[in-house]
Scaffold this motif. Structure first.
Motif, PDB file in Angstrom:
ATOM      1  N   PRO A  27       0.830  -1.207   0.000  1.00 21.86           N
ATOM      2  CA  PRO A  27       0.000   0.000   0.000  1.00 21.86           C
ATOM      3  C   PRO A  27       0.860   1.251   0.000  1.00 21.86           C
ATOM      4  N   GLY A  72      -2.876   5.763  -0.675  1.00 22.96           N
ATOM      5  CA  GLY A  72      -4.210   5.457  -1.171  1.00 22.96           C
ATOM      6  C   GLY A  72      -4.233   4.537  -2.366  1.00 22.96           C
ATOM      7  N   GLY A  73      -3.069   4.069  -2.787  1.00 20.70           N
ATOM      8  CA  GLY A  73      -2.980   3.135  -3.906  1.00 20.70           C
ATOM      9  C   GLY A  73      -1.949   2.075  -3.594  1.00 20.70           C
ATOM     10  N   PHE A  74      -1.052   1.833  -4.545  1.00 14.50           N
ATOM     11  CA  PHE A  74      -0.086   0.760  -4.382  1.00 14.50           C
ATOM     12  C   PHE A  74       1.270   1.157  -4.942  1.00 14.50           C
ATOM     13  N   ASP A  75       2.299   0.665  -4.284  1.00 12.86           N
ATOM     14  CA  ASP A  75       3.660   0.739  -4.784  1.00 12.86           C
ATOM     15  C   ASP A  75       3.999  -0.657  -5.297  1.00 12.86           C
ATOM     16  N   ARG A 134       3.543   3.116  -9.596  1.00 10.18           N
ATOM     17  CA  ARG A 134       2.472   3.457  -8.653  1.00 10.18           C
ATOM     18  C   ARG A 134       1.155   3.185  -9.357  1.00 10.18           C
ATOM     19  N   ARG A 146      -3.310   3.026  -8.786  1.00  9.95           N
ATOM     20  CA  ARG A 146      -4.489   3.209  -7.937  1.00  9.95           C
ATOM     21  C   ARG A 146      -5.151   1.867  -7.658  1.00  9.95           C
ATOM     22  N   ASN A 147      -5.111   0.979  -8.651  1.00 13.79           N
ATOM     23  CA  ASN A 147      -5.716  -0.348  -8.512  1.00 13.79           C
ATOM     24  C   ASN A 147      -4.729  -1.405  -8.982  1.00 13.79           C
ATOM     25  N   ILE A 152       0.444  -7.185   1.891  1.00 11.63           N
ATOM     26  CA  ILE A 152      -0.883  -6.725   2.313  1.00 11.63           C
ATOM     27  C   ILE A 152      -1.566  -7.909   3.004  1.00 11.63           C
ATOM     28  N   HIS A 156      -9.063  -5.376   0.685  1.00  9.99           N
ATOM     29  CA  HIS A 156      -8.237  -4.168   0.626  1.00  9.99           C
ATOM     30  C   HIS A 156      -8.689  -3.317  -0.558  1.00  9.99           C
ATOM     31  N   LEU A 178      -7.661  -3.544  -4.561  1.00 11.21           N
ATOM     32  CA  LEU A 178      -6.983  -4.806  -4.879  1.00 11.21           C
ATOM     33  C   LEU A 178      -8.021  -5.834  -5.320  1.00 11.21           C
TER      34      LEU A 178
END
Length: 414
Positions: free
Chosen positions: A106, A109-112, A121, A123-124, A360, A378, A381
């Protein structure tokens, strides 16, 4: 931090490509990351003579259903790989091959997302790595003598790959049964450790059984017939149950363990222990195992098919009588590899899920993402293409498109 993309799809097999199709239709920016150097998914890990176990009419990836000249035939491996690659080109899927995802965490507000080709990066994130991630080999394999060649079905390609001598196949699901038949035809002596994967007739009441399974999965709930939906499973562990033992080779046919035994395959029970002197022990319940293998279709699947035919008023021939076969093998519960001249062991023991890339806490005790219809706990995801994600067809070409459409709608709505 790396470039920003709305949605990253991890895996560009049939599940990832189906998700790409629906995301593209919804106008959602996305990118597929595929660890392999070439497209074709896990089909590239099947043996040379592999044929799809579902008829060509089941190739219903969204936007490009099969329209070839042989809907009832069974596509060979290389043609199937070509079909997947053509689909990716047809839908214009934005794919990066040779890019292995190593960590998803996480961030803001999104994902690395870390990969062998850099960081992104997103968002989904859509997990589309399929149900055939990590070959599952029993721990007792470590106790076999060192000179024995051991291969998982993931690495088996052809009979000539094996040294001279007899072969022990452990597991009698679709792969184990078909490879046993292939090696038998090649003149090899085969020992087969029998699991409880159910046999099924290739055709039932005038249609391939996949025809009935596809119709039941898509239309059955309209008639109150929900047996192929995940909610009807007896337990979460049942998501990993065997597929019916049938073959797509040679135009498609039934596979019966007793018949293989009559043809020379030496049948054994479950492999229980192995020692470094080559001494193996099997369970002594082979007659009971064969009974379970033969009864399951008629106890579970046949009533659902018959109920669907009756509910819809479809025209179909009368129900077939269960196959009767009382032949029994007479193999002992102990076997010495050297005395039997067994020089190779093929582990037809399936696969396990591997989501080690996820940083996660979203996995259950079976390493399966906790979710509702592919939308995990999550936010942002998702998962698609897993066995029994929503129903029996979730992991196969015939059913993956419905689940992909649902998560694409959810992503677009975000």
């Amino acid at each position: 931090m790396g470039p920003l993309v709305n949605t990253l799809i991890v895996g560009a097999g049939q599940a990832g490509l189906a998700a790409s199709y629906w995301l593209g239709r919804a106008g959602v920016e996305h990118l597929l990351l595929e660890r392999r150097a070439a497209l074709g998914g896990a089909w590239q890990d099947r043996w040379d003579a592999f044929c799809l176990n579902t008829p060509n009419f089941s190739l219903t990836l969204p936007g490009m259903p099969y329209d070839g000249p042989a809907p009832e035939a069974f596509m060979p491996r290389d043609e199937l790989i070509g079909y997947v690659r053509h689909y990716a080109e047809f839908i214009g899927a934005p794919v990066r091959t040779g890019t292995d995802v190593t960590r998803i965490a996480p961030a803001d507000g999104g994902f690395d997302v870390e990969t062998t080709g850099g960081r992104w990066r997103a968002r989904n994130v859509v997990l589309a790595t399929g149900g055939y991630q990590e070959p599952k080999i029993p721990a007792l394999s470590a106790h076999l003598p060192g000179h024995i060649l051991q291969l998982h079905t993931n690495d088996y390609r052809k009979p000539e790959q094996l040294p001279d001598g007899a072969v022990l196949i452990v597991g009698s699901g679709q792969s184990g049964g078909q490879i046993a038949e292939e090696l038998l035809a090649a003149g090899r002596e085969i020992h087969l450790a029998v699991s409880t994967c159910p046999e099924a007739p290739r055709r039932y009441r005038g249609q391939d059984i996949i025809f009935w399974m596809m119709h039941l999965a898509q239309y059955g709930p309209d008639y109150g017939l929900n047996g192929l939906t995940v909610g009807q499973l007896p337990s979460p562990a049942a998501r990993f149950m065997c597929n019916p033992l049938v073959s797509g080779a040679g135009g498609g046919h039934d596979l019966h363990l007793r018949e293989l035994g009559r043809r020379g395959v030496r049948l054994h029970g479950h492999l229980e222990t192995a020692a470094d002197d080559g001494e193996l022990t099997f369970s002594d319940d082979l007659p009971e195992r064969l009974g379970v293998v033969e009864r399951t279709f008629y106890q579970r699947m046949q009533p659902m098919f018959d109920s669907y035919i009756a509910a819809t008023g479809m025209s179909a021939p009368a129900s077939d009588r269960p196959r009767q076969d009382d032949w029994l093998p007479s193999e002992p519960a102990r076997l010495n590899l050297g005395a039997a001249n067994i020089t190779s062991v093929i582990w037809a023991t399936g696969y396990r899920l591997d989501f080690g890339i996820l940083d996660i806490p979203v996995l259950d005790e079976w390493n399966y993402p906790r979710h509702h219809r592919g939308v995990t706990e999550h936010p942002g995801l998702y998962a698609v293409g897993l066995p029994w994600l929503t129903g029996h067809g979730s992991s196969i070409v015939a059913g993956v498109g419905r689940d992909a459409e649902y998560i694409a709608e959810h992503i677009a709505a975000r």
